[in-house]
Design a protein around this motif. Structure first.
Motif: not given
Length: 118
Positions: A10-18, A54-58, A61-66
């Motif tokens: 969930s830490d974007r900065e760490r994710m990009v760095e890794n 990500s949200s659905s194509r609409e 639409g509903e948001v899903t956390r990945y």
């Protein structure tokens, strides 16, 4: 074989760095400007997909956390892995099939080396 890195968390900065470290890429080396159809002349050095949610194509639409980011030196492979995570067959996505046919990258999942980093 194309390589794709999936960094989870969930830490974007760490994710990009890794992810950048795993690909041995220095993001500060040069500035890359991507223009339409530029991939036909020069592929980008790095494709990064923010898959935190990500949200659905609409629209609306509903948001899903990945909670993940996808990084690759092959933009088609990165998009193919993203499509697969969303439950799509990458070769059924018109722009991915066309990009592979034009030699811009790999969309066949069996030809993509996926590495997950937690």
């Amino acid at each position: 074989m194309s390589k794709v890195i999936i960094v989870k968390g969930s830490d974007r900065e760490r994710m990009v760095e890794n992810g950048l470290n795993a690909l041995e890429i220095n993001p500060y080396k040069e500035k890359v400007v991507i223009k339409p159809n530029l991939n036909l002349y020069k592929k980008p050095d790095l494709a990064l997909i923010d898959g935190i949610e990500s949200s659905s194509r609409e629209l609306g639409g509903e948001v899903t956390r990945y909670d993940l980011m996808i990084l690759s030196e092959d933009p088609v492979a990165a998009d193919a892995v993203g499509a697969n995570i969303l439950g799509l067959n990458p070769l059924s996505v018109p722009h991915l099939k066309l990009a592979q046919e034009k030699g811009l990258g790999m969309a066949r999942l069996e030809e993509i080396d996926v590495e997950e980093i937690n």
